[in-house]
Write an enzyme that holds these catalytic residues in place. Sequence first.
Site, PDB file in Angstrom:
ATOM      1  N   GLY A 275      -5.705  -7.094   0.749  1.00  0.00           N
ATOM      2  CA  GLY A 275      -6.047  -5.750   0.278  1.00  0.00           C
ATOM      3  C   GLY A 275      -5.005  -5.292  -0.718  1.00  0.00           C
ATOM      4  NE  ARG A 276       0.515  -3.106   1.586  1.00  0.00           N
ATOM      5  CZ  ARG A 276       0.598  -1.947   2.240  1.00  0.00           C
ATOM      6  NH1 ARG A 276       0.960  -0.861   1.615  1.00  0.00           N
ATOM      7  NH2 ARG A 276       0.327  -1.902   3.529  1.00  0.00           N
ATOM      8  NE  ARG A 312       0.767   3.088   1.664  1.00  0.00           N
ATOM      9  CZ  ARG A 312       1.953   2.621   1.436  1.00  0.00           C
ATOM     10  NH1 ARG A 312       2.647   3.025   0.395  1.00  0.00           N
ATOM     11  NH2 ARG A 312       2.473   1.722   2.236  1.00  0.00           N
ATOM     12  CB  CYS A 342       0.418  25.146   4.687  1.00  0.00           C
ATOM     13  SG  CYS A 342      -0.316  26.106   3.377  1.00  0.00           S
TER      14      CYS A 342
HETATM   15  N1  LLP Z   1      -7.365  -7.562   7.576  1.00  0.00           N
HETATM   16  C1  LLP Z   1      -7.189  -6.755   8.641  1.00  0.00           C
HETATM   17  C2  LLP Z   1      -7.826  -7.107   9.902  1.00  0.00           C
HETATM   18  C3  LLP Z   1      -6.393  -5.597   8.527  1.00  0.00           C
HETATM   19  O1  LLP Z   1      -6.215  -4.835   9.586  1.00  0.00           O
HETATM   20  C4  LLP Z   1      -5.789  -5.278   7.284  1.00  0.00           C
HETATM   21  C5  LLP Z   1      -4.985  -4.074   7.138  1.00  0.00           C
HETATM   22  C6  LLP Z   1      -6.027  -6.137   6.192  1.00  0.00           C
HETATM   23  C7  LLP Z   1      -6.801  -7.278   6.380  1.00  0.00           C
HETATM   24  C8  LLP Z   1      -5.466  -5.883   4.827  1.00  0.00           C
HETATM   25  O2  LLP Z   1      -4.082  -5.892   4.819  1.00  0.00           O
HETATM   26  P1  LLP Z   1      -3.266  -5.846   3.426  1.00  0.00           P
HETATM   27  O3  LLP Z   1      -3.536  -7.132   2.703  1.00  0.00           O
HETATM   28  O4  LLP Z   1      -3.740  -4.676   2.661  1.00  0.00           O
HETATM   29  O5  LLP Z   1      -1.864  -5.711   3.866  1.00  0.00           O
HETATM   30  N2  LLP Z   1      -2.415   2.261   5.680  1.00  0.00           N
HETATM   31  C9  LLP Z   1      -1.301   1.329   5.661  1.00  0.00           C
HETATM   32  C10 LLP Z   1      -1.754  -0.096   5.771  1.00  0.00           C
HETATM   33  C11 LLP Z   1      -2.607  -0.384   6.986  1.00  0.00           C
HETATM   34  C12 LLP Z   1      -3.101  -1.802   7.024  1.00  0.00           C
HETATM   35  C13 LLP Z   1      -4.113  -2.004   8.076  1.00  0.00           C
HETATM   36  N3  LLP Z   1      -4.735  -3.289   8.102  1.00  0.00           N
HETATM   37  C14 LLP Z   1      -0.481   1.588   4.409  1.00  0.00           C
HETATM   38  O6  LLP Z   1      -0.789   2.522   3.660  1.00  0.00           O
HETATM   39  O7  LLP Z   1       0.521   0.909   4.182  1.00  0.00           O
END
Ligand code: LLP
Length: 419
Positions: A275-276, A312, A342
């Site tokens: 994702g990120r 975040r 607020c």
């Molecule tokens: N697969 C699963 C099962 C996940 O739970 C997640 C993210 C991903 C893939 C994708 O992970 P990435 O490649 O994006 O690291 N809101 C938080 C991040 C929460 C991630 C939750 N799971 C933030 O803003 O840092």
Amino acid sequence: MNDFKYIEQELWCEQTPVRAVAQKVGTPFYLYSHQTLKNHFHVFDQAFAEVPHIVCFAAKSNSNIAILRIFVAAGGGVDIVSGGELYRALQAGVEPRKVVYSGVGKRIDEIEYALNAGILMFNVESFQELAEIHACAQRLGKRAGIALRVNPDVDPQTHPYISTGLKENKFGVNIKKSIEAYRAAQKMPWLDIKGVSCHIGSQVTKISPFVDALDRLKKLIRLLRKEGIDIRYLDLGGGLGITYREEEPPHPVEYAKAIIGAAKGMDCTLVLEPGRVIVGNAGILVTKVLYTKTNEGKNFVIVDAGMNDLIRPSLYNSYHQIQPVIKKKGKTQQADIVGPICESGDYLAKERQLPEFERGELVAVMSAGAYGFTMSSNYNSRPRVSEVLVKGRRSYVIRRREGYADIVRGEKIPKFLKT
Ligand code: LLP
């Protein structure tokens, strides 16, 4: 690498000045570079080219259907965690056979929706969920592809809120107990056991936790195969980190090399759920300075984006670089960049050495493409902001700014309150 850069003191996205987009759509807004998104996906996907694999983009990081469409058009799949994300993925034209569904709390209607759509597999997170999926599959007369999401108990060395693969986390089934779960699944005729999955955490900046997790999964796959349980997919989840500040995460090519090496001989299709790393540095949040003030010697720059737009910093104390959209000469000062909400926790940046911002100046909050808009809310009854995609010299509004009517959409005053 991304396509946000300064040309003569002014921030551009590809061949478009950020200022021009702000004039067109107003502030605040999320701005994404098509070129960067496409590039990031391509680099990640190509890094695994030598092995059978599917890159299932994690929709939770950025679920705008135009953005999902970019990855789908490039041959990608989608990792979903809800019926809503499945709806979005289908709107983006994903092939259902490239969708994997994770999440600890799948509802029956969501399971049925996914079965009817014909997704590749559910990443199952508990014994009870296994039985529920089986019951739904039987009822609908559709076999359900499944993988057990196992908890490999490795420390991803990241923020505790986003570390998911430790044994004390709520995610997955304990790797030791998972054999029992697979045995149970084997007895359920409406389940088609396809794989093993895990996800150890997010913003992981080292390779070793991924390789450790993979090693544990490999052992499990060998044990399962001995029992005649055929495993064809190995889903390693997402989690690869990015540079927000000074982090030095491995390049996707390096990450892929390590994983391909570790997975050698397993004869599985690899599933990745990034994702990120794909969207994080492909997007920014653009906001405008409303006021500046000094309280007890502390400088505050009050902007028109708040924690409801980008949570975040407030939630994880995470760092996003702050950049002026137009650089000017002059002094800098230490200041907090805060929003209009607020709550004292409403800030985008704290104690930063920044240019002396003035009213009306545009400010870019960098690396906001992942978990930015998707975590935004209407708190304080603030309309959610617009999202804009830049491609070369053109910009496209891919989500219009909400209005006040959107905020109350679906609400009703009961008759007895109307008199
Ligand atoms: N697969 C699963 C099962 C996940 O739970 C997640 C993210 C991903 C893939 C994708 O992970 P990435 O490649 O994006 O690291 N809101 C938080 C991040 C929460 C991630 C939750 N799971 C933030 O803003 O840092």
